[in-house]
Design a protein around this motif. Structure first.
Motif, PDB file in Angstrom:
ATOM      1  N   GLY A  85     -16.586  39.554 -36.635  1.00 48.42           N
ATOM      2  CA  GLY A  85     -16.824  40.833 -35.969  1.00 48.42           C
ATOM      3  C   GLY A  85     -16.462  42.002 -36.861  1.00 48.42           C
ATOM      4  N   SER A  86     -15.524  41.772 -37.753  1.00 50.84           N
ATOM      5  CA  SER A  86     -15.001  42.878 -38.551  1.00 50.84           C
ATOM      6  C   SER A  86     -15.909  43.230 -39.727  1.00 50.84           C
ATOM      7  CB  SER A  86     -13.603  42.518 -39.057  1.00 50.84           C
ATOM      8  OG  SER A  86     -13.054  43.592 -39.766  1.00 50.84           O
ATOM      9  N   PHE A  88     -19.534  43.939 -41.482  1.00 49.66           N
ATOM     10  CA  PHE A  88     -20.782  44.496 -40.979  1.00 49.66           C
ATOM     11  C   PHE A  88     -21.930  43.612 -41.442  1.00 49.66           C
ATOM     12  CE2 PHE A  88     -17.801  48.067 -41.604  1.00 49.66           C
ATOM     13  CZ  PHE A  88     -17.563  48.304 -40.256  1.00 49.66           C
ATOM     14  N   PRO A  89     -22.587  42.918 -40.504  1.00 49.23           N
ATOM     15  CA  PRO A  89     -23.533  41.868 -40.889  1.00 49.23           C
ATOM     16  C   PRO A  89     -24.763  42.374 -41.645  1.00 49.23           C
ATOM     17  CG  PRO A  89     -23.593  42.239 -38.511  1.00 49.23           C
ATOM     18  CD  PRO A  89     -22.434  43.017 -39.051  1.00 49.23           C
ATOM     19  N   TRP A  90     -25.099  43.658 -41.497  1.00 52.44           N
ATOM     20  CA  TRP A  90     -26.298  44.160 -42.159  1.00 52.44           C
ATOM     21  C   TRP A  90     -26.003  44.627 -43.591  1.00 52.44           C
ATOM     22  CZ3 TRP A  90     -23.610  46.397 -38.270  1.00 52.44           C
ATOM     23  CH2 TRP A  90     -22.993  47.612 -38.543  1.00 52.44           C
ATOM     24  N   PHE A 133     -23.495  36.388 -43.386  1.00 52.23           N
ATOM     25  CA  PHE A 133     -23.931  35.137 -42.748  1.00 52.23           C
ATOM     26  C   PHE A 133     -24.178  34.020 -43.762  1.00 52.23           C
ATOM     27  CE2 PHE A 133     -28.091  36.899 -43.725  1.00 52.23           C
ATOM     28  CZ  PHE A 133     -28.877  35.784 -43.977  1.00 52.23           C
TER      29      PHE A 133
ATOM     30  N   ASP B 157     -20.248  44.784 -31.554  1.00 53.55           N
ATOM     31  CA  ASP B 157     -18.979  44.058 -31.542  1.00 53.55           C
ATOM     32  C   ASP B 157     -17.823  45.055 -31.537  1.00 53.55           C
ATOM     33  OD1 ASP B 157     -16.727  42.449 -32.215  1.00 53.55           O
ATOM     34  OD2 ASP B 157     -18.133  40.940 -32.952  1.00 53.55           O
ATOM     35  N   VAL B 159     -14.840  44.703 -32.338  1.00 52.80           N
ATOM     36  CA  VAL B 159     -14.025  44.583 -33.558  1.00 52.80           C
ATOM     37  C   VAL B 159     -14.645  45.409 -34.693  1.00 52.80           C
ATOM     38  CG1 VAL B 159     -13.070  43.004 -35.275  1.00 52.80           C
ATOM     39  CG2 VAL B 159     -13.170  42.309 -32.888  1.00 52.80           C
ATOM     40  N   ALA B 160     -15.961  45.460 -34.742  1.00 52.97           N
ATOM     41  CA  ALA B 160     -16.623  46.260 -35.781  1.00 52.97           C
ATOM     42  C   ALA B 160     -16.268  47.738 -35.604  1.00 52.97           C
ATOM     43  CB  ALA B 160     -18.138  46.067 -35.707  1.00 52.97           C
ATOM     44  N   VAL B 178     -22.056  52.430 -37.626  1.00 53.63           N
ATOM     45  CA  VAL B 178     -21.796  51.114 -37.028  1.00 53.63           C
ATOM     46  C   VAL B 178     -22.747  50.839 -35.855  1.00 53.63           C
ATOM     47  CG1 VAL B 178     -20.078  49.608 -35.959  1.00 53.63           C
ATOM     48  CG2 VAL B 178     -19.380  51.202 -37.748  1.00 53.63           C
ATOM     49  N   PRO B 181     -26.846  50.886 -36.866  1.00 54.17           N
ATOM     50  CA  PRO B 181     -27.369  49.674 -37.508  1.00 54.17           C
ATOM     51  C   PRO B 181     -27.236  48.425 -36.647  1.00 54.17           C
ATOM     52  CG  PRO B 181     -25.528  50.602 -38.782  1.00 54.17           C
ATOM     53  CD  PRO B 181     -25.831  51.557 -37.687  1.00 54.17           C
ATOM     54  N   TYR B 182     -26.162  48.367 -35.849  1.00 56.18           N
ATOM     55  CA  TYR B 182     -25.990  47.207 -34.976  1.00 56.18           C
ATOM     56  C   TYR B 182     -27.114  47.138 -33.943  1.00 56.18           C
ATOM     57  CZ  TYR B 182     -22.166  43.859 -34.780  1.00 56.18           C
ATOM     58  OH  TYR B 182     -21.371  42.763 -34.959  1.00 56.18           O
ATOM     59  N   ALA B 259     -33.317  40.641 -41.823  1.00 56.51           N
ATOM     60  CA  ALA B 259     -33.066  39.268 -42.262  1.00 56.51           C
ATOM     61  C   ALA B 259     -31.622  38.873 -41.975  1.00 56.51           C
ATOM     62  CB  ALA B 259     -33.361  39.135 -43.750  1.00 56.51           C
ATOM     63  N   TRP B 260     -30.705  39.836 -42.034  1.00 57.70           N
ATOM     64  CA  TRP B 260     -29.282  39.568 -41.787  1.00 57.70           C
ATOM     65  C   TRP B 260     -29.024  39.112 -40.367  1.00 57.70           C
ATOM     66  CZ3 TRP B 260     -27.349  42.501 -37.842  1.00 57.70           C
ATOM     67  CH2 TRP B 260     -28.005  43.699 -37.552  1.00 57.70           C
ATOM     68  N   LYS B 262     -30.242  36.747 -38.833  1.00 54.14           N
ATOM     69  CA  LYS B 262     -30.345  35.292 -38.707  1.00 54.14           C
ATOM     70  C   LYS B 262     -29.135  34.648 -38.035  1.00 54.14           C
ATOM     71  CE  LYS B 262     -33.219  34.363 -42.665  1.00 54.14           C
ATOM     72  NZ  LYS B 262     -32.992  34.370 -44.092  1.00 54.14           N
ATOM     73  N   GLU B 263     -27.954  35.101 -38.434  1.00 52.05           N
ATOM     74  CA  GLU B 263     -26.736  34.507 -37.882  1.00 52.05           C
ATOM     75  C   GLU B 263     -26.679  34.676 -36.374  1.00 52.05           C
ATOM     76  OE1 GLU B 263     -23.115  36.557 -38.399  1.00 52.05           O
ATOM     77  OE2 GLU B 263     -24.052  38.350 -37.607  1.00 52.05           O
TER      78      GLU B 263
END
Lengths: 265, 266
Positions: A85-86, A88-90, A133, B157, B159-160, B178, B181-182, B259-260, B262-263
């Motif tokens: 969570g911490s 940033f996935p992007w 990921f 999230d 936490v983010a 944050v 983009p989320y 693409a990110w 995916k998870e």
């Protein structure tokens, strides 16, 4: 550096009020690694959140570098247990590390230097362009640590950072914390529920009671600075210390321990 | 264990496309036969071979291309405005519960109004031209984008957000760096849904308003006064192909940018 005096926190009000933190007092000095250990549910995370300025406690004095903590102070970074969570996935690994530096107004050269230095410190060179990921849990937590390092905090708060990784990775990451502490002369406050971990890493261990939580005792850890996962843990002194911490958590010696109702019956 | 090795059946993209094409071919042959055999008269259902030839002719007909351009212009401007309004609005209202609750009564009243029902009103206010089409497209496209952005923002999230707070980002900073983009992948899905709705609304408006130009106007012109049924079919087919093409392009863009994500599938 970080001073906590008679911190208390009550959730809710009136009949539903729940006293989570009863009386917490301790301090963290520059260059120290202090670990906080206590039984699960003892309010470790609440305690850390108040110190990070993410929430206000209902009572007590908290100061960081002499200033009262009312919101997140400058010079503090936090590594969370939930690295998933911490991060940033992007953002790529590199962009994640760069994320907190944007508002600091650094020169491009300075920025790049900090990012690469931090990635080297956590052993992630060559992974700059990966995305979270694509990394294992342990590597994701390394990214989070690199990000905190690049921010150059005066104190690093770590909230059970290795509770969600496997045992082997955990040992590697513990040693990473020790090497980072040495390399950057970092002051670290490390929260954990793992007794071995608390003793292995720390210069001092703050032992917490069950809720309503108070500080049972603060123990100095007089082990050598060069710690080793195998040798240190074989050291009779280490074994004695971990036993003492364990005993303190189970049977806190204090007059104002309220006996749980279940035990009385 | 049996020694017989099972060969895994590969269901790749190619067989799927092939099967789809077979379906289309069967339908075309069926329609062609029904027309050629006189089961349905040719002036109602012209032979598909003729319709396809007319379609091919239309695609290169400058006059018709002008109509396509007119439709796409209104579509694109309307969709663009809708994105510029709905995304920031969704971002803010999704982040602040009080603001969302305050606005929800208005939203719940406006959302169920079918945009097609607003065409007469839009004609009254904006006339028969591009402005009217754009206004309707904006209205119709707003909702899917807005709601998807709100849901996306609510999904961020915690936490983010806390991480960003510990790095002392301001509220606006957290929103922009944050939450936005989320929420972007869900907002993009909203845009894709709206893109399809917007095309329907544009062409409907052209048909009902009798606009000077547009695919809808073309179909209306050809069909009025005992027009050529085959050309009407051809115009309709182009409209359908356009919708498919738009969807295809948007899906491809989403795959590339997100693409990110995916998870998140897990």
């Amino acid at each position: 550096m970080l001073n906590i005096e008679h911190l208390t926190h009550t959730y809710g009000t009136g009949a539903k009020a729940h006293l989570a933190l009863k009386d917490i007092t301790f301090a963290v000095e520059p260059g120290e690694l202090v670990s906080i250990v206590g039984p699960s549910g003892c309010g470790k995370t609440t305690l850390l959140r108040t110190m990070a300025g993410l929430m206000r406690p209902t009572g007590g004095d908290l100061t960081f570098l002499g200033n009262e903590i009312t919101s997140v102070p400058e010079g503090l970074a936090m590594v969370f247990q939930d690295y998933r969570g911490s991060l940033f996935p992007w953002l790529s690994v590199e962009s994640n590390v760069r994320f907190p530096l944007k508002r600091l107004g650094l020169s491009k050269a300075d920025l790049d230097a900090r990012v690469s230095e931090s990635l080297v410190a956590v052993g992630l060179t060559g992974f700059e362009d990966r995305f979270p990921f694509q990394l294992s849990g342990g590597m994701q937590q390394r990214v989070a640590i690199a990000r905190a390092l690049a921010y150059r905090p005066k104190i690093l708060l770590m909230d059970e950072p290795f509770a969600s990784v496997d045992a082997q990775t955990r040992e590697d990451l513990e040693d990473l914390v020790l090497s980072v502490k040495k390399k950057f002369n970092m002051t670290i406050l490390f929260v954990t529920h793992d007794i071995d971990e608390s003793v292995y890493l720390a210069d001092r261990v703050v032992v917490l009671s069950k809720p309503p939580t108070f500080v049972v005792t603060t123990l100095d850890i007089p082990l050598s600075d060069n710690r080793d996962q195998i040798e240190t843990k074989e050291d009779p002194e280490f074994i004695r210390l971990r036993g003492e911490v364990a005993r303190l958590i189970r049977h806190p010696k204090s007059d104002d321990v309220t006996i749980p109702v279940a035990d009385v019956a | 264990m049996s020694a017989v090795a099972t060969v895994p059946v590969r269901r790749g993209v190619t067989p799927k496309v092939t099967r789809g094409l077979i379906g289309v071919a069967v339908l075309l042959i069926l329609a062609e036969s029904v027309s050629r055999l006189g089961i349905i008269p040719g002036n109602i259902l012209p032979p598909m071979s003729r319709v396809l030839l007319d379609t091919a002719g239309l695609i290169v007909d400058p006059e018709f291309l002008h109509d396509v351009g007119s439709t796409l212009t209104a579509w694109a401007i309307g969709l663009g405005i809708a994105i510029l309004v709905a995304v920031p609005l969704g971002l803010v209202l999704g982040s602040f519960r009080i603001a969302y609750e305050a606005s929800s009564a208005v939203v719940e009243f406006m959302r169920p109004i079918p945009s097609v029902a607003l065409i007469p009103l839009a004609i009254l206010v904006f006339g028969q031209g591009t402005d009217m089409k754009i206004a309707l497209v904006v209205y119709a496209s707003l909702w899917p984008i807005f709601f998807n952005t709100v849901y996306g923002v609510r999904d961020v999230d915690p936490v983010a957000k806390e991480t960003a707070r510990t790095f002392r980002l301001s509220r606006v900073g957290i929103l922009a760096r944050v939450s936005l983009p989320y929420a972007a992948p869900l907002a993009a899905t909203g845009v894709r849904i709206s893109a399809a709705i917007a095309l329907i609304v544009t062409i409907s408006a052209e048909l009902l308003a009798g606009s000077a130009s547009g695919i809808g106007s073309y179909i209306l012109r050809i069909s009025s006064g005992g027009g050529d049924t085959s050309l009407v079919f051809a115009g309709t087919i182009v409209a359908g192909l356009l919708g498919m093409l738009i969807n295809f392009v948007l899906v491809a863009i989403e795959r590339k940018i997100f693409a990110w994500k995916k998870e998140g599938v897990a």
